[in-house]
Every structure is written in structure tokens, then in C-alpha cells.
Design an enzyme around this catalytic site. Structure first.
Site, PDB file in Angstrom:
ATOM      1  N   HIS A   1       0.857  -1.197   0.000  1.00 62.89           N
ATOM      2  CA  HIS A   1       0.000   0.000   0.000  1.00 62.89           C
ATOM      3  C   HIS A   1       0.887   1.239   0.000  1.00 62.89           C
ATOM      4  CE1 HIS A   1      -3.419   2.523   0.588  1.00 62.89           C
ATOM      5  NE2 HIS A   1      -4.226   1.539   0.939  1.00 62.89           N
TER       6      HIS A   1
ATOM      7  N   ASN B   1     -11.013  -4.564 -19.508  1.00 66.33           N
ATOM      8  CA  ASN B   1     -10.621  -4.471 -18.110  1.00 66.33           C
ATOM      9  C   ASN B   1     -11.853  -4.727 -17.250  1.00 66.33           C
ATOM     10  OD1 ASN B   1      -9.827  -3.772 -15.535  1.00 66.33           O
ATOM     11  ND2 ASN B   1      -8.931  -1.800 -16.093  1.00 66.33           N
TER      12      ASN B   1
END
Length: 512
Positions: A324, A445
Site C-alpha cells: 500500500h 478491463n
């Protein structure tokens, strides 16, 4: 395989006289072959060093034991009897340690099966038809339509990707009802197929994790599933929102953690996204890109911690590594939902996106590498790191050969640029990224579910063999880079009712 042939054919077009080619290129070829086998020998030696050292000792011990006479054996038994208390104590300690390890070790997590939603054929829309609808929608000016057309031509998407019914309408009808219908079709379609293939009773599910980044109605999507399939009242259900395209791996990680706490149960992970209410109808270019990439899709995955399920399962989960980068402001805002100057909501993609994704990937593989790479690759990486940091030499960093750790790569089909970047940075071959490119071409996608369409492609091609290792890599807003590593427990057959069932014979296709 085609990419390798193309590469060699390009090399064959160089004009060199036959005599000169025979004189100078042959030694270079022999040298490259020699270096190749030297490297293979080095990898084998370092990877099996412990075995090569222990084997001679074991042989010596075995030979010594074979030479022992009955008198020697009686003396050994008498010696053990003399030290009976010590022998019993050591045995009890070993039994206690073994029992403690068995009871406290992490439970293995098996992927019994999974399914990917295959939208109806009448929901597919060619690039040309999609551009026509943009013109007829009445919400875009000519410059915006032309910009989206150019993006679509370079996006890597084909003419069979799917869009929700609300987008097919002229003008579009992005209502809450239409959004619910899109998401329910994807979720129920994937779950119905999963339950049919596994013959599992929905009431046996103890854990449910659902992720949808942008569409989060009330009641939650997890509650929608509980209501539809009448799941049991004490189910542990979770609904993840706003976590982007990498949420699929996050959901698997959450389900894995929950399976460590609850014995002998099943966990279902559902990954999807919603387009109906999240198409952008303004003129800001950074927000128009998302219109050209995202398409309808969804996946449902059945996980188990039951040892009895190992035989029928496809994979075992080996590692999950999550990175992250949200503490950095640039990374935090590189994929950002906001309003434009006219108050229209969309997803803004920063021009720094690829650089930020590259940095997140580097951090992620720094953690993942020691877990999966052979010792030989780790030693080479460490040696170059020492030369660069300690000795101060201008040494190019060594890029580990991840093809030695994995047989298959499922790179999130976020766009052609994403796949190109990882292919270059990880030094992969065209066949390694084939599943990602073909998924982008066929389905677009599909956000967090794209890595499952890619895995299904590998299976449909009949390439998944027992012991093969799979690396799923996904990127998401925040900014996050997450990896999941699986190992095949059996030779995996092409999936029943899979998304590639009717078209796998047409792939791979040549991309422009």
C-alpha cells in the site's frame, strides 16, 4: 510462442554475407550456449546444495549400518536401555513438539473451483459501434468522441467486449435499477455456475467476501447474495468497497485469514465492478480514459480449509503479499474519483500512474522475491546489491528471473500500457503475458475479476499441470499492488461453462 517466432524472424532479416555469418556469428552462438549451461549449472548447484552435501553423509551412515553385526546391535540396544529415561524424555518432548506444531500451524487454504461470468452475446459492442453511441449520446463534444476513439484503437480491446444494457441505450439510462441489474447478473451468473460445477450446498458456506469498488448499494451486495441463496444466519459476511482493481486479491487474503479462525468450512469470494452508474459524460480527458477500458465482468471463487477437499481442489494458496503506497500523496491521487469543473463525476487517471505502479511493483516483489525465488537468484541479487551499495561501483541492478519461480503469470488486464510495463520490467516473454493480453482483447478491463479470466485462459489452453506455480498481480487505487501465489494440485482440465469455452480455439490473436 508466436512472439518468440516473430522475434527470431526479425533477426533473420539482417543482411549478412553467408561467409561472414559462418565466420563470426557461430562463435557468438556457441558462447551464448556455453553461458546458458553455465548459468543452469549454477542454479542447479545452489538450489540443491543442501541435498548434495547431505546425500554423501547419508550414504556413509547407511554403509556403516549395513556392516553392523548382531553383537553390535545387541550392544546398541543395551546402551539404549541404560539410558532409558533419557530416551523416553526425548521421545515425549518430540511428541509434544509435533502435536503443538500440528495444532498451531496455519491451516492450508485450497481453491476448490472458481467461475467467471460470461455476459450474453447481445451485450457485446464493437469499437465502431461504441464510438457511434458516444456521438448519439448527446453528452460529448466532437473532440471528446475523437479522443475516446483514438484511445480505443490503442487500448488492446477487441470488438467482443461487453457493456451493460443501460449503456447500449440511446441515450444511456444510468438508473439505480439498471445498476442493480448489471451487478446482479454478473454475481448470480458467476455463483450459479460455481455451485453447479462444485455441487456445494450454499448453506455450507461459512464465510462470504464481496468486493465492488464503485457500486455499494443498501442493503450491501453481500446481503443481496445471502438473500438470493438463503445462506445460513451465522455466516461471516464482508463487503469491500472503494479498493480498486486489486480488491480481488485483498478479498482472497481476508477469506484466508478468516479460514484460519473457523475450522472445516467454505469461503466464497465474489469480485465484480459496475459500469452503469460510473461512466463519465464530460470532456475532461483524464476521466474519459476509464470509459474506454472498463467492461462487464465478475468472478466467484470457492475456498476451503478442509483437508478432505485437497484431492478435488485445483490449487493451494501459498502466499499473499500486499503493498500500500497510500501514504504518498501522488500515489493516493493517481486514480481518483471526483467531479470535473461541470460537476460531472468520473475516475481521473494521473499521467504519473505507470511510474507509481512501477514503484509499487518494486516494493511488492522485494517482499515476494525471497519467498518464491530460488536461492541462486537471491544470491545474484544480493551480490549486485552489495557491489552497488557497499563498494560504490556503478553496477546495474540485477533483475531476478521470476520465470524460475513461476510457470504462469496473471497480470491484471488494466490496459495495454500496464501489461507492456510489466513485460519489460520483469523481462517476461510474449507467451508469459499472453493470458493478460488475450483477456484484455476479449473481455476488456473487468477490474478485480480480470486475473480470474486470465487464469481461466491458461486452463482452457490446457497448460496448467500439477505443481505449476501461478502469480496473480493486481493494481488498484490507493495506490496498491497485491500478489497472490498459487500452486496447482492436479493437472487442471479446461473449466466447464468457462468464459473461453466457445472461443479459445481462436486465440491467441495477432494484436495491432
Amino acid at each position: 510462442m508466436e512472439g518468440v517466432k516473430d522475434s527470431s524472424s526479425r533477426g533473420a532479416t539482417v543482411k549478412v554475407k553467408p561467409e561472414r555469418d559462418h565466420t563470426y556469428r557461430l562463435p557468438d552462438f556457441l558462447q551464448s550456449v556455453k553461458l546458458k549451461y553455465v548459468k543452469l549449472g549454477y542454479h542447479y548447484l545452489t538450489s540443491h546444495l543442501l541435498t548434495l552435501c547431505i546425500t554423501p553423509l547419508m550414504i556413509l551412515v547407511l554403509l556403516q549400518a549395513m556392516q553392523m553385526t548382531p553383537d553390535d546391535l545387541r550392544q546398541l540396544w543395551a546402551h539404549l536401555q541404560f539410558h532409558l529415561v533419557s530416551v523416553i524424555s526425548v521421545s515425549m518432548l518430540a511428541a509434544f513438539a509435533s502435536t503443538f506444531y500440528i495444532l498451531t500451524r496455519p491451516r492450508r487454504v485450497y481453491l476448490v473451483d472458481y467461475s467467471c461470468y460470461r455476459p450474453r452475446d447481445d451485450q457485446s459492442l464493437s469499437i465502431h459501434a461504441f464510438v457511434d453511441r458516444l456521438r448519439l449520446a448527446g453528452t460529448y463534444d466532437d473532440a471528446s468522441v475523437e479522443f475516446q476513439r483514438k484511445i480505443l484503437e490503442k487500448s488492446g480491446l477487441g470488438d467482443r467486449t461487453h457493456l451493460p444494457e443501460a449503456i447500449h441505450m440511446i441515450p444511456p439510462t444510468p438508473t439505480m435499477r439498471a445498476a442493480r441489474e448489471e451487478t446482479e447478473q454478473a454475481i448470480f451468473g458467476a455463483l450459479d455456475c460455481l455451485f453447479a460445477n462444485t455441487k456445494i450446498n450454499p448453506k455450507d458456506i461459512g464465510i462470504l467476501v464481496v468486493n465492488s469498488s464503485l457500486f455499494n448499494p443498501t442493503p450491501s451486495l453481500s446481503a443481496v447474495i445471502v438473500n438470493k441463496y438463503k445462506l445460513r444466519g451465522n455466516i461471516k459476511s464482508f463487503n469491500l468497497g472503494g479498493m480498486g482493481c486489486s480488491a480481488g486479491v485483498i478479498s482472497v487474503d481476508l477469506a484466508k485469514d478468516m479460514l484460519q479462525l473457523q475450522r472445516n468450512t467454505y469461503a466464497v469470494v465474489v469480485s465484480t465492478e459496475n459500469i452503469t452508474q460510473n461512466s463519465y459524460h464530460g470532456v475532461k480527458k483524464s476521466m474519459l480514459i476509464a470509459n474506454c477500458l472498463f467492461r462487464v465482468g465478475g468472478a466467484a471463487i470457492l475456498l476451503s480449509n478442509k483437508s478432505s477437499d485437497k484431492r478435488r481442489s485445483k490449487y493451494e494458496l501459498v502466499h499473499v503479499v500486499r503493498t500500500h503506497k497510500g501514504a504518498d500523496d501522488k500515489a493516493f491521487r493517481c486514480v481518483y474519483q471526483e467531479e470535473d469543473d461541470e460537476g460531472k463525476i468520473g475516475i481521473s487517471l494521473s499521467k504519473d500512474l505507470m511510474a507509481i505502479a512501477g514503484g509499487a511493483l518494486k516494493t511488492n516483489i522485494t517482499t515476494l522475491g525471497p519467498l518464491v525465488l530460488p536461492v541462486s537468484e537471491q544470491l545474484l541479487f544480493f551480490a549486485t546489491l552489495v557491489m552497488k551499495k557497499v563498494l560504490g561501483k556503478n553496477v546495474k541492478p540485477y533483475i531476478p528471473d521470476f520465470k524460475m519461480a513461476f510457470e504462469h503469470f496473471c497480470i491484471h488486464a488494466g490496459g495495454r500500457a500496464v501489461i507492456d510495463e510489466l513485460e519489460t520490467n520483469l523481462q517476461l516473454l510474449p507467451v508469459d503475458v499472453e493470458a493478460s493480453r488475450m483477456t484484455l482483447q476479449r473481455f476488456g478491463n473487468t477490474s478485480s475479476s480480470s486475473i480470474w479470466y486470465e487464469l481461466s485462459y491458461v486452463e482452457a489452453k490446457g497448460r496448467m499441470r500439477k505443481g505449476n506455480r501461478v502469480w496473480q498481480i493486481a493494481f488498484g487505487s490507493g495506490f496498491k499492488c497485491n500478489s497472490a501465489v498459487w500452486v496447482a494440485l492436479n493437472n487442471v482440465q479446461p473449466p466447464k461453462n468457462g468464459p473461453w469455452e466457445d472461443c479459445i480455439h481462436n486465440y491467441p490473436v495477432k494484436l495491432i
